[in-house]
Each structure stands twice: as structure tokens, then as C-alpha cells.
Design an enzyme around this catalytic site. Structure first.
Site, mmCIF file in Angstrom:
data_model
loop_
_atom_site.group_PDB
_atom_site.id
_atom_site.type_symbol
_atom_site.label_atom_id
_atom_site.label_comp_id
_atom_site.label_asym_id
_atom_site.label_seq_id
_atom_site.Cartn_x
_atom_site.Cartn_y
_atom_site.Cartn_z
ATOM 1 N N ARG A 32 0.856 -1.193 0.000
ATOM 2 C CA ARG A 32 0.000 0.000 0.000
ATOM 3 C C ARG A 32 0.886 1.235 0.000
ATOM 4 O O ARG A 32 1.802 1.329 0.808
ATOM 5 C CB ARG A 32 -0.871 0.046 1.264
ATOM 6 C CG ARG A 32 -1.939 -0.995 1.282
ATOM 7 C CD ARG A 32 -2.759 -0.904 2.553
ATOM 8 N NE ARG A 32 -3.407 -2.167 2.808
ATOM 9 C CZ ARG A 32 -4.067 -2.464 3.920
ATOM 10 N NH1 ARG A 32 -4.164 -1.571 4.894
ATOM 11 N NH2 ARG A 32 -4.635 -3.643 4.089
ATOM 12 N N SER A 123 -7.544 -1.658 1.044
ATOM 13 C CA SER A 123 -8.542 -1.966 2.073
ATOM 14 C C SER A 123 -9.324 -0.719 2.469
ATOM 15 O O SER A 123 -9.908 -0.081 1.630
ATOM 16 C CB SER A 123 -7.878 -2.642 3.267
ATOM 17 O OG SER A 123 -8.860 -3.196 4.104
ATOM 18 N N HIS A 124 -9.265 -0.364 3.749
ATOM 19 C CA HIS A 124 -10.081 0.743 4.241
ATOM 20 C C HIS A 124 -9.362 2.091 4.179
ATOM 21 O O HIS A 124 -9.925 3.101 4.591
ATOM 22 C CB HIS A 124 -10.486 0.449 5.689
ATOM 23 C CG HIS A 124 -9.318 -0.016 6.496
ATOM 24 N ND1 HIS A 124 -8.964 -1.344 6.579
ATOM 25 C CD2 HIS A 124 -8.409 0.667 7.212
ATOM 26 C CE1 HIS A 124 -7.890 -1.445 7.328
ATOM 27 N NE2 HIS A 124 -7.521 -0.246 7.721
ATOM 28 N N LYS A 136 -2.711 -6.580 -3.843
ATOM 29 C CA LYS A 136 -2.496 -7.830 -3.100
ATOM 30 C C LYS A 136 -2.445 -8.954 -4.118
ATOM 31 O O LYS A 136 -3.085 -8.874 -5.166
ATOM 32 C CB LYS A 136 -3.678 -8.114 -2.156
ATOM 33 C CG LYS A 136 -3.894 -7.074 -1.085
ATOM 34 C CD LYS A 136 -4.968 -7.521 -0.094
ATOM 35 C CE LYS A 136 -6.369 -7.389 -0.652
ATOM 36 N NZ LYS A 136 -7.430 -7.709 0.316
ATOM 37 N N ASP A 287 -16.060 -2.821 4.593
ATOM 38 C CA ASP A 287 -14.978 -1.862 4.346
ATOM 39 C C ASP A 287 -14.677 -1.713 2.851
ATOM 40 O O ASP A 287 -15.404 -2.229 2.011
ATOM 41 C CB ASP A 287 -13.716 -2.258 5.128
ATOM 42 C CG ASP A 287 -13.032 -3.475 4.518
ATOM 43 O OD1 ASP A 287 -13.749 -4.328 3.963
ATOM 44 O OD2 ASP A 287 -11.792 -3.560 4.578
ATOM 45 N N ASP A 289 -12.658 -2.948 0.549
ATOM 46 C CA ASP A 289 -12.570 -4.088 -0.361
ATOM 47 C C ASP A 289 -13.502 -5.228 0.035
ATOM 48 O O ASP A 289 -13.420 -6.321 -0.533
ATOM 49 C CB ASP A 289 -11.124 -4.587 -0.456
ATOM 50 C CG ASP A 289 -10.592 -5.055 0.880
ATOM 51 O OD1 ASP A 289 -11.005 -4.500 1.918
ATOM 52 O OD2 ASP A 289 -9.779 -5.989 0.913
ATOM 53 N N ASP A 291 -13.952 -7.055 2.900
ATOM 54 C CA ASP A 291 -13.642 -8.223 3.726
ATOM 55 C C ASP A 291 -14.008 -8.034 5.205
ATOM 56 O O ASP A 291 -14.122 -9.008 5.933
ATOM 57 C CB ASP A 291 -12.190 -8.707 3.539
ATOM 58 C CG ASP A 291 -11.157 -7.640 3.824
ATOM 59 O OD1 ASP A 291 -11.548 -6.499 4.156
ATOM 60 O OD2 ASP A 291 -9.950 -7.939 3.685
ATOM 61 N N ARG A 292 -14.181 -6.781 5.650
ATOM 62 C CA ARG A 292 -14.526 -6.581 7.070
ATOM 63 C C ARG A 292 -16.026 -6.376 7.253
ATOM 64 O O ARG A 292 -16.742 -6.059 6.301
ATOM 65 C CB ARG A 292 -13.790 -5.358 7.627
ATOM 66 C CG ARG A 292 -12.297 -5.546 7.644
ATOM 67 C CD ARG A 292 -11.601 -4.418 8.388
ATOM 68 N NE ARG A 292 -10.162 -4.684 8.422
ATOM 69 C CZ ARG A 292 -9.295 -4.059 9.191
ATOM 70 N NH1 ARG A 292 -9.719 -3.110 10.013
ATOM 71 N NH2 ARG A 292 -8.021 -4.361 9.165
ATOM 72 N N THR A 354 -2.374 -13.091 15.009
ATOM 73 C CA THR A 354 -3.162 -12.152 14.213
ATOM 74 C C THR A 354 -2.840 -12.306 12.723
ATOM 75 O O THR A 354 -1.691 -12.478 12.359
ATOM 76 C CB THR A 354 -2.828 -10.726 14.697
ATOM 77 O OG1 THR A 354 -3.294 -10.620 16.036
ATOM 78 C CG2 THR A 354 -3.482 -9.665 13.840
ATOM 79 N N GLU A 374 -10.747 -9.913 16.125
ATOM 80 C CA GLU A 374 -11.396 -8.779 16.798
ATOM 81 C C GLU A 374 -11.471 -7.545 15.893
ATOM 82 O O GLU A 374 -12.264 -6.649 16.146
ATOM 83 C CB GLU A 374 -10.682 -8.436 18.110
ATOM 84 C CG GLU A 374 -9.159 -8.267 18.028
ATOM 85 C CD GLU A 374 -8.686 -7.094 17.216
ATOM 86 O OE1 GLU A 374 -9.323 -6.033 17.335
ATOM 87 O OE2 GLU A 374 -7.699 -7.232 16.480
ATOM 88 N N SER A 375 -10.643 -7.524 14.851
ATOM 89 C CA SER A 375 -10.565 -6.348 13.979
ATOM 90 C C SER A 375 -11.655 -6.381 12.902
ATOM 91 O O SER A 375 -11.403 -6.043 11.750
ATOM 92 C CB SER A 375 -9.183 -6.275 13.342
ATOM 93 O OG SER A 375 -8.861 -7.505 12.715
ATOM 94 N N LYS A 386 -11.356 -13.145 4.814
ATOM 95 C CA LYS A 386 -12.521 -12.769 5.607
ATOM 96 C C LYS A 386 -13.566 -12.196 4.656
ATOM 97 O O LYS A 386 -13.228 -11.725 3.569
ATOM 98 C CB LYS A 386 -12.149 -11.816 6.728
ATOM 99 C CG LYS A 386 -11.391 -10.595 6.292
ATOM 100 C CD LYS A 386 -10.762 -9.913 7.512
ATOM 101 C CE LYS A 386 -9.843 -8.786 7.074
ATOM 102 N NZ LYS A 386 -8.620 -8.700 7.877
#
Ligand code: G1P
Ligand code: ZN
Length: 553
Positions: A32, A123-124, A136, A287, A289, A291-292, A354, A374-375, A386
Site C-alpha cells: 500500500r 482496504s479501508h 495484493k 470496508d 474491499d 472483507d470486514r 493475528t 477482533e478487527s 474474511k
């Protein structure tokens, strides 16, 4: 005989000289950087060529390309197609408009038996000309490239002197269909359809349609990022939700100036909507992309650790999981709610470092069915990433099947298994030395802490987490520091591996309660004594110079 000289037409495939780039530190989460960095001539091309050099099996096979729709997405995809063609890829599959979410790329790689895939996303991280861009690479199992491969790619970026490209090749990304660049077939596909079909295999769509018909209300915020078109297709077109259920469902190149990271900071407005008098039954967000995920119900925020546990407890009710769960996995800092469910189901619960890659090994080996962090990351054996929308659909299906509200489900769960109050405190942009001194100071007390008492809490263990992968036997050391107070509580410390400026120190708090009258406390008040204890044990203010964390999620 006169030699007839033809004017030399430029070869479509050319080798272009490039200088090696030293800053292309490709990791398991890809690379990134600011958009302007990626816009330097040859910069992205250099990195892409390094991938093709390190993954020779891409030649003659299929490559999937997707992206989150952010600024620079289309240019990057055109470059990737042209370089793929020059490197002998047999078939490129690319999403229409350049849009395919991270979990959908993972699915497409598996479905089409591709040798790998690119996701263009940061991502975010904020997008736009002044924002970030990223890339990625996922391998043939649909999961992110492992460390050995990303290290090799990074090494290669520093040594490259030329890249191969089908010059001038341009594919109309907006028109579905096949075309050819030299020997490479390029297929522009609907990036939503195969993913939506997979969701229809896993979940009970008729029942969910019925839930909407009976007046069930959803609010889903796509945050102007990749999940908008997926949500439109699945929730509105396939499930009959009113169009007003979706917020910010049009992907924008700058994400509307927002920060598409669904948590209590960046999706605060959903908390307010959930707390409103006439709030929806299910509120959720994903988010950049896709995945969250973040899950809320009327008057109830569900922490990611609880979401994992509650979904694990109900998953066997959903069509794709009728055979039951093989096992559960959670990352070490994620609260131990999932462990209680695993114990009740009589299945293993794995505690991993993690990062999603540790789950992928367990998923590939068929040892787990569901996993989470947890994220705001939850997923299952259906892909190797995810999956934000998967989590939202799983919740929706549980609501439709049980007829209960999110809050009722949560309360019943806590009555049965107890409740893990949970929070993560982030200290951002610390000088590396200051962050390290907090870690070192705690390590220095590992010997003296066990057996000591602190108010209600007695330390049962203080250690550094390490992991022996049960699948491939690899070891991961230095994966975070733990102070464990038996079943009652944990305080965990980690240095972020994804931060870009200085060091980010994460402090995780978990408190377990079983007493009936302590299941509905205010979470921040419930955790206040532990936070105070951490301050005293870790000397956070003194060693970091900060009075409070920058972000609490
Ligand atoms: C963060 C999250 C972690 C997640 C990773 C990639 O990593 O904490 O759970 O797997 O992003 O999305 P960290 O910055 O903590 O190393
Ligand atoms: Zn993401």
C-alpha cells in the site's frame, strides 16, 4: 535477389527497461502506497513483473483480477492485463468496471481454478488522487500469498531491469465478453454473479426474503466502496429489501471522501441509527474491499468476538453448514467467547496469531469451519479471505430462522455462555522506541507477575504468545504479550504490523462475567477497572507520553 525490406512494425509484446525499486516491500497484505507513488512510470509494472517472475505457474493458466473501485483502479488493471498477456497467462478473468471484492476474488480463483489473482485495493485506507492505492496477490487456494513468496517478490522488485508488456493493449472493462490480446483470452465478467450464487448455496434465501416481506428491516452501509453493487444485487434484487436499506451503495473513486473502515469510529452513525427509537433490526457495514464487517441490532452493538461466537453457535441452522462445525479459530487477541461455544459443541477452538493466513492453513486442512478476528473480520470455509457480506447474510439468516432480534440472541447467548466485555485501545504514531519500551517493560515483569493480585484480579500467567502451526509445523514467535487473569480477564499488548507511520501499540481488554446481574453492564464501565489496572501495570502514560489512546474500538 533484392532483399525486400519491410518497415519494422513495433512488436506488440515489448521488453521495457525499468530501474529496480527499493521501496516495494511486498508483504502478505500486499503493498500500500500513496497513489502518486503508484503513478510513477514503470512503478506498478515493475512490481507486477516481479510477481510473474516469482509465480511461473501463472503462464499457461488463469489469472483473476479485481479491485475495490478506488482511484487508479482502472489504470492498474489495464497494466496488469497487458503484462499478464506478455507473460503468457492463458486466460485473464476481470470484473466488469474493475469491481470485484476481496472475498469474491478469493471465490473466483477457487471456482475457476486459477493459479492466482490480483486485488487492487488499500482496504479501508482513504482513496482518491491524494489517497492510497494498493495491490495484493492471492494464490491458487484463494488465500493471500505467504511470507516466503512475498519475500521473494520483494527481492525480485529490487533486481528487475525490464518488464514484458503487450504495449497499447486496452480492454473495454465496462463491456462483458471475451477478447484476445495475443494468445491471452481476456474475459470481462459480472464480478457479482458468482459470489451471489455462492451465497445462495450457503444461506436460506427464501426464508430471508420472507423476513423482509414480514417487515424485517436492514440498514447496510457500503461506505461508497466495493460492496455497494453486491448489496444491491443480493439484498435488494434477490432478497426484496427496499432500496432504502442501502446507504452509500455507489462505489466512488474517492469513497466519497470517507474512511470505509466499519468500526465504532468510522461507522459511528450506525450506532446512532441502532439506538434510535425506531431502529432497524439489523445494521451493518463493510470496508473498502469488502472483507470486514460490523454488526448491530436495535439497541445492541455486537463486538466482532461475540459475532464470531454467536454465529458459530447458530451456523448449523443455515443450509451450507447443516453438517455442523469441524472447529473454530480466533486470533489470540480476540475475546474467548468462541472458546465457550466450541467447548459446548465439543469441537476444537484454535488460537492463532493475528492475520488471516493462519486460518487458511486450518481451513485448507478441513480443521475449522468458521474463524474470526477482533478487527471486524469474520469468515468461513467458503473462501480463504474474511468476508464482510457473508457475515451480514449469516446474521440475517439467523434472525430470519430464529425469529429473534439481535439483542434477544445476544442476551440468550450471554445467559448460556457468559459475556466477554471487550475493547481495543490503539496508540498511533508512537516513536518506535517508546512503543518498544512498553513491550520491554512488561516482558521484564513476566517472572514476578504470576500469582500477584490486583483488586479483583489475580494473574495466572504472563507470557509472549507463540504458535506452532498444527498443519505445516511452522512456528511463529513474538506474536503479542499476554497478562492472563484466569478465565476472568486478559490484557494483551501487540505492535501493529500494518501501521504506516511510526509504531502503533494495541492494548486489548477482555473481561468475562457469568453472573445474571452483570450481563448487561455498560461495556466501557465494565472495562474501566481493567483499563486502570493496565495503566498501573504497564505505565502507559509515563512510557508513551500519552494520557489516552487515540482510537478505541
Ligand atoms: C490489523 C488487524 C488484524 C488484521 C490485519 C489485516 O493488523 O489488527 O487483525 O488481520 O489488520 O486486515 P495489525 O495492524 O494489528 O497488525
Ligand atoms: Zn479490507
Amino acid at each position: 535477389m533484392r532483399c525486400k525490406r519491410r518497415t519494422q512494425t513495433p512488436m506488440p509484446i515489448r521488453e521495457i527497461a525499468t530501474k529496480p525499486y527499493l521501496d516495494q516491500k511486498f508483504g502478505t497484505a500486499g503493498l500500500r502506497k500513496k497513489v502518486v507513488v503508484f503513478q510513477q512510470p514503470h512503478y506498478l509494472e515493475n512490481l507486477l513483473q516481479a510477481v510473474f517472475d516469482c509465480v511461473p505457474e501463472l503462464a499457461g493458466q488463469t489469472l483473476v483480477i479485481g479491485g475495490d473501485g478506488r482511484y487508479h483502479n482502472r489504470d492498474a488493471i489495464q497494466a496488469a492485463i497487458a503484462i499478464a498477456a506478455a507473460n503468457g497467462v492463458a486466460r485473464v478473468i476481470v470484473g466488469q468496471g474493475g469491481i470485484v471484492s476481496t472475498p469474491a476474488v478469493s471465490h473466483l480463483i477457487r471456482l475457476r481454478q486459477a493459479a492466482g489473482g490480483f486485488v487492487f485495493s488499500a482496504s479501508h485506507n482513504p482513496a482518491g488522487p491524494d489517497g492510497d492505492f494498493g495491490i495484493k496477490f492471492n494464490i491458487g487456494n484463494g488465500g493471500q500469498a505467504g511470507e516466503a513468496l512475498t519475500d521473494a517478490i520483494h527481492a525480485r522488485t529490487k533486481a528487475l531491469s525490464l518488464y514484458r508488456i503487450a504495449e497499447g493493449a486496452r480492454v473495454d472493462l465496462d463491456r462483458r465478453g471475451s477478447s484476445r490480446i495475443e494468445a491471452t483470452e481476456v474475459e470481462v465478467i459480472d464480478g457479482i454473479a458468482d459470489y451471489a450464487a455462492l451465497m445462495q448455496e450457503l444461506f436460506d434465501f427464501p426464508r430471508m426474503r420472507d423476513w423482509f416481506k414480514r417487515g424485517g428491516r436492514l440498514v447496510f452501509d457500503a461506505m461508497h466502496a466495493v460492496t455497494g453493487p453486491y448489496a444491491q444485487r443480493i439484498f435488494v434484487e434477490l432478497l426484496g429489501a427496499p432500496a432504502s436499506s442501502l446507504l452509500n451503495a455507489t462505489p466512488l473513486e474517492d469513497f466519497g471522501g470517507g474512511h470505509p473502515d466499519p468500526n465504532l469510529i468510522y461507522a459511528r452513525h450506525l450506532v446512532e441509527l441502532a439506538n434510535a427509537e425506531d431502529g432497524a433490526d439489523l445494521l451493518a457495514a463493510s470496508d473498502g474491499d469488502g472483507d470486514r464487517n460490523m454488526i448491530l441490532g436495535r439497541q445492541q452493538f455486537i463486538t466482532p468476538g461475540d459475532s464470531l461466537a454467536m454465529l458459530a453457535a447458530h451456523l448449523h441452522l443455515l443450509p451450507g453448514y447443516r453438517e455442523g462445525l469441524k472447529g473454530i479459530a480466533r486470533s489470540m487477541p480476540t475475546c474467548r467467547a468462541a472458546d465457550k461455544v466450541a467447548a459446548a459443541l465439543g469441537i476444537p477452538c484454535h488460537e492463532t496469531p493475528t492475520g488471516w493466513k493462519f486460518f487458511c492453513n486450518l481451513l485448507d486442512a478441513g480443521q475449522i469451519t468458521i474463524c474470526g478476528e477482533e478487527s471486524f473480520g469474520t469468515g468461513s470455509s467458503h473462501v480463504r479471505e474474511k468476508d464482510g457480506l457473508w457475515a451480514v447474510l449469516a446474521w440475517l439468516n439467523v434472525l430470519a430462522t430464529t425469529g429473534q432480534s439481535v439483542r434477544q440472541l445476544a442476551q440468550a447467548h450471554w445467559r448460556r455462555h457468559g459475556r466477554h466485555y471487550y475493547a481495543r485501545h490503539d496508540y498511533d504514531e508512537l516513536p518506535t522506541a517508546a512503543a518498544q519500551s512498553v513491550m520491554d517493560a512488561l516482558k521484564g515483569r513476566f517472572a514476578e507477575l504470576p500469582g500477584s493480585r490486583h483488586g479483583d484480579y489475580g494473574v495466572t500467567a504472563a507470557d509472549e504468545f507463540g504458535y506452532l502451526d498444527p498443519v505445516d509445523g511452522s512456528q511463529a514467535s513474538a506474536q503479542g504479550l499476554r497478562i492472563v487473569f484466569g478465565d476472568a480477564a486478559r490484557i494483551i499488548l501487540r505492535l501493529s504490523g500494518t501501521g504506516t507511520k511510526g509504531a502503533t501499540l494495541r492494548v486489548y481488554f477482555e473481561r468475562y462475567e457469568q453472573a445474571e446481574d452483570r450481563l448487561d453492564l455498560d461495556p466501557s464501565q465494565a472495562l474501566a477497572p481493567l483499563v486502570a489496572l493496565a495503566e498501573q501495570l504497564l505505565r502507559l502514560a509515563e512510557l508513551t507520553g500519552r494520557k489516552a489512546p487515540d482510537v478505541i474500538t
